[in-house]
Design a protein around this motif. Structure first.
Motif, PDB file in Angstrom:
ATOM      1  N   HIS A 118       0.727  -1.240  -0.054  1.00 18.61           N
ATOM      2  CA  HIS A 118       0.095   0.061  -0.090  1.00 18.61           C
ATOM      3  C   HIS A 118       0.805   1.339   0.032  1.00 18.61           C
ATOM      4  N   TRP A 119       0.160   2.464  -0.282  1.00 13.86           N
ATOM      5  CA  TRP A 119       0.799   3.906  -0.174  1.00 13.86           C
ATOM      6  C   TRP A 119      -0.083   4.547   0.608  1.00 13.86           C
ATOM      7  N   THR A 120       0.551   5.434   1.459  1.00 13.67           N
ATOM      8  CA  THR A 120       0.035   6.359   2.247  1.00 13.67           C
ATOM      9  C   THR A 120       0.454   7.790   1.721  1.00 13.67           C
ATOM     10  N   ILE A 121      -0.672   8.680   1.458  1.00 13.31           N
ATOM     11  CA  ILE A 121      -0.401  10.107   1.257  1.00 13.31           C
ATOM     12  C   ILE A 121      -0.679  10.977   2.640  1.00 13.31           C
ATOM     13  N   PHE A 122       0.254  11.845   2.962  1.00 12.76           N
ATOM     14  CA  PHE A 122      -0.040  12.939   4.119  1.00 12.76           C
ATOM     15  C   PHE A 122      -0.183  13.987   3.410  1.00 12.76           C
ATOM     16  N   ASP A 123      -1.399  14.773   3.576  1.00  9.43           N
ATOM     17  CA  ASP A 123      -1.722  16.043   2.822  1.00  9.43           C
ATOM     18  C   ASP A 123      -1.453  16.808   3.976  1.00  9.43           C
ATOM     19  N   ARG A 124      -0.202  17.614   4.027  1.00  7.70           N
ATOM     20  CA  ARG A 124       0.574  18.062   5.278  1.00  7.70           C
ATOM     21  C   ARG A 124       0.800  16.753   6.209  1.00  7.70           C
ATOM     22  N   SER A 125       1.881  17.159   7.186  1.00 11.02           N
ATOM     23  CA  SER A 125       2.297  15.898   7.797  1.00 11.02           C
ATOM     24  C   SER A 125       2.852  16.412   9.256  1.00 11.02           C
ATOM     25  N   TYR A 126       3.683  15.602   9.585  1.00 13.35           N
ATOM     26  CA  TYR A 126       4.573  15.622  10.833  1.00 13.35           C
ATOM     27  C   TYR A 126       5.266  16.810  10.730  1.00 13.35           C
ATOM     28  N   TYR A 127       5.796  17.275   9.649  1.00 17.68           N
ATOM     29  CA  TYR A 127       6.583  18.654   9.504  1.00 17.68           C
ATOM     30  C   TYR A 127       5.801  19.833  10.134  1.00 17.68           C
ATOM     31  N   GLY A 128       4.538  19.643  10.366  1.00 16.43           N
ATOM     32  CA  GLY A 128       3.860  20.965  10.910  1.00 16.43           C
ATOM     33  C   GLY A 128       4.498  21.130  12.318  1.00 16.43           C
ATOM     34  N   ARG A 129       5.295  20.361  12.945  1.00 11.48           N
ATOM     35  CA  ARG A 129       5.865  20.598  14.084  1.00 11.48           C
ATOM     36  C   ARG A 129       7.087  21.773  14.057  1.00 11.48           C
ATOM     37  N   VAL A 130       7.609  21.649  12.767  1.00 14.50           N
ATOM     38  CA  VAL A 130       8.471  22.650  12.980  1.00 14.50           C
ATOM     39  C   VAL A 130       8.147  23.831  11.913  1.00 14.50           C
ATOM     40  N   LEU A 131       6.795  23.815  11.344  1.00 20.35           N
ATOM     41  CA  LEU A 131       6.327  24.957  10.595  1.00 20.35           C
ATOM     42  C   LEU A 131       5.140  25.545  11.353  1.00 20.35           C
ATOM     43  N   VAL A 132       4.103  25.201  11.346  1.00 22.85           N
ATOM     44  CA  VAL A 132       2.902  26.034  12.058  1.00 22.85           C
ATOM     45  C   VAL A 132       3.018  25.827  13.466  1.00 22.85           C
ATOM     46  N   GLU A 133       3.352  24.736  14.158  1.00 21.84           N
ATOM     47  CA  GLU A 133       3.440  24.604  15.608  1.00 21.84           C
ATOM     48  C   GLU A 133       4.581  25.510  16.220  1.00 21.84           C
ATOM     49  N   ARG A 134       5.815  25.878  15.268  1.00 18.91           N
ATOM     50  CA  ARG A 134       6.842  26.508  15.507  1.00 18.91           C
ATOM     51  C   ARG A 134       6.258  27.980  15.443  1.00 18.91           C
ATOM     52  N   ILE A 135       5.767  28.536  14.404  1.00 17.95           N
ATOM     53  CA  ILE A 135       5.372  29.651  14.189  1.00 17.95           C
ATOM     54  C   ILE A 135       4.129  30.197  15.019  1.00 17.95           C
ATOM     55  N   GLU A 136       3.266  29.165  15.511  1.00 17.87           N
ATOM     56  CA  GLU A 136       2.213  29.968  16.154  1.00 17.87           C
ATOM     57  C   GLU A 136       2.291  29.545  17.677  1.00 17.87           C
ATOM     58  N   GLY A 137       3.309  29.044  17.932  1.00 13.29           N
ATOM     59  CA  GLY A 137       3.816  28.861  19.352  1.00 13.29           C
ATOM     60  C   GLY A 137       3.056  27.697  20.060  1.00 13.29           C
ATOM     61  N   PHE A 138       2.498  26.720  19.094  1.00 14.68           N
ATOM     62  CA  PHE A 138       1.929  25.548  19.977  1.00 14.68           C
ATOM     63  C   PHE A 138       2.766  24.552  20.341  1.00 14.68           C
ATOM     64  N   ALA A 139       4.148  24.687  19.882  1.00 17.46           N
ATOM     65  CA  ALA A 139       5.257  23.949  20.421  1.00 17.46           C
ATOM     66  C   ALA A 139       6.253  24.915  21.030  1.00 17.46           C
ATOM     67  N   SER A 140       6.797  24.787  22.082  1.00 19.39           N
ATOM     68  CA  SER A 140       8.103  25.310  22.545  1.00 19.39           C
ATOM     69  C   SER A 140       9.293  25.227  21.715  1.00 19.39           C
ATOM     70  N   GLU A 141      10.295  26.417  22.009  1.00 14.80           N
ATOM     71  CA  GLU A 141      11.423  26.457  20.972  1.00 14.80           C
ATOM     72  C   GLU A 141      12.147  24.951  21.360  1.00 14.80           C
ATOM     73  N   GLN A 142      12.182  24.763  22.624  1.00 11.65           N
ATOM     74  CA  GLN A 142      13.119  23.328  22.843  1.00 11.65           C
ATOM     75  C   GLN A 142      12.135  22.057  22.095  1.00 11.65           C
ATOM     76  N   GLN A 143      10.958  22.248  21.790  1.00 12.66           N
ATOM     77  CA  GLN A 143       9.990  20.979  21.263  1.00 12.66           C
ATOM     78  C   GLN A 143      10.321  21.187  19.803  1.00 12.66           C
ATOM     79  N   TRP A 144      10.293  22.305  19.184  1.00 13.02           N
ATOM     80  CA  TRP A 144      10.698  21.966  17.554  1.00 13.02           C
ATOM     81  C   TRP A 144      12.099  21.982  17.286  1.00 13.02           C
ATOM     82  N   GLN A 145      12.884  22.611  18.082  1.00 17.58           N
ATOM     83  CA  GLN A 145      14.075  22.299  17.690  1.00 17.58           C
ATOM     84  C   GLN A 145      14.516  20.697  17.903  1.00 17.58           C
ATOM     85  N   ARG A 146      14.078  20.234  18.995  1.00 15.18           N
ATOM     86  CA  ARG A 146      14.127  18.689  19.263  1.00 15.18           C
ATOM     87  C   ARG A 146      13.605  17.761  18.080  1.00 15.18           C
TER      88      ARG A 146
END
Length: 276
Positions: free
Chosen positions: A115-143
């Motif tokens: 099978h194939w899986t397609i993620f329309d947006r993905s776990y990279y949200g951690r270092v994108l929107v969660e970083r910019i919007e403050g949903f993840a702390s700097e320590q969390q998105w850096q890690r």
């Protein structure tokens, strides 16, 4: 300081966004349709090969708002066997998911054998929107750079082929598409307050995207930058990139027919099988 000490070697130089880079286009609609048909046909053969060989593939689709990700995914999947491909649009985590590690919901959606899986947006949200919007702390998105690289390494070590695409459009093209959505009743639902807030912070997002490339554009799981100012070109480029990445080192020729099936068919269907 790099967060990749225990991860894949990085590509040098990594991908970088640039509005000055050329955005190719396809001249005529006829040429676009011909290339699309040819690409979809080949992509179907690749999917069939993955099914017969029980291989797994993960397609990670990221990009700017209004960059044409949804339209590209529709063209990618249109001719595929729907039983063997699963598309997951990634939005906000559910309350259950919020209480777990951010990779949890992606672990539960990984492809089965064949099978194939397609993620329309993905776990990279951690270092994108969660970083910019403050949903993840700097320590969390850096890690997260290290965590994501190690996550992808675990998958590739287990035989999963990963293809990562980023759809890039210029600020001017994005403004044009937002305006089109606003004035088209059938597309108005696509434009949200979040889209406009994100655009207001485009410079912040561009820095985050380039940091993401610098930390996760690895030799084993590289980022493929899709120049998407022209939708026809972006769709063809996405399909061609996926075909190339998933075909590398893999025999995509049809499997040989079972001799017992041939014998039964010749006996019951009054026909003679020819392999030509």
């Amino acid at each position: 300081m790099s967060n990749n000490a225990s991860a894949f070697p990085l590509r040098q130089p990594p991908q970088q966004l640039s509005d000055d880079r050329a955005h190719p286009q396809i001249g005529t609609k006829a040429a676009y349709k011909a290339r699309l048909k040819r690409g979809q046909h080949t992509l179907t053969h690749v999917q069939q090969s993955y099914y017969h060989q029980q291989r797994r593939a993960l397609l990670v689709i990221e990009g700017w708002d209004a960059a044409g990700k949804g339209g590209a995914i529709r063209r990618i999947t249109r001719k595929l066997d729907p039983r063997g491909v699963h598309v997951y649009p990634i939005g906000r985590p559910t309350p259950e998911e919020q209480g777990r590690h951010y990779l949890y919901r992606f672990n539960t959606r990984l492809p089965l054998p064949g099978h194939w899986t397609i993620f329309d947006r993905s776990y990279y949200g951690r270092v994108l929107v969660e970083r910019i919007e403050g949903f993840a702390s700097e320590q969390q998105w850096q890690r997260a750079y290290r965590e994501i690289n190690e996550f992808e390494r675990q998958l590739t070590d287990d035989g999963v082929r990963i293809v990562k695409l980023f759809f890039h459009i210029s600020a001017d093209e994005q403004a044009k598409r937002f305006s089109e959505r606003l004035h088209n009743p059938h597309k108005r639902w696509k434009l949200t307050e979040e889209d406009l807030r994100n655009r207001a912070r485009r410079d912040d997002y561009e820095r985050a995207i380039n940091d993401m490339f610098a930390q996760t554009d690895t030799l084993a799981c590289p980022w493929h930058l899709i120049q998407a100012n022209h939708k026809w070109h972006a769709r063809i480029a996405a399909i061609d990139t996926i075909v190339s990445a998933l075909s590398e080192g893999i025999d995509i020729a049809p499997p040989p027919i079972d001799a017992q099936v041939v014998a039964l068919a010749e006996a019951q269907l009054d026909t003679v099988f020819s392999s030509d």
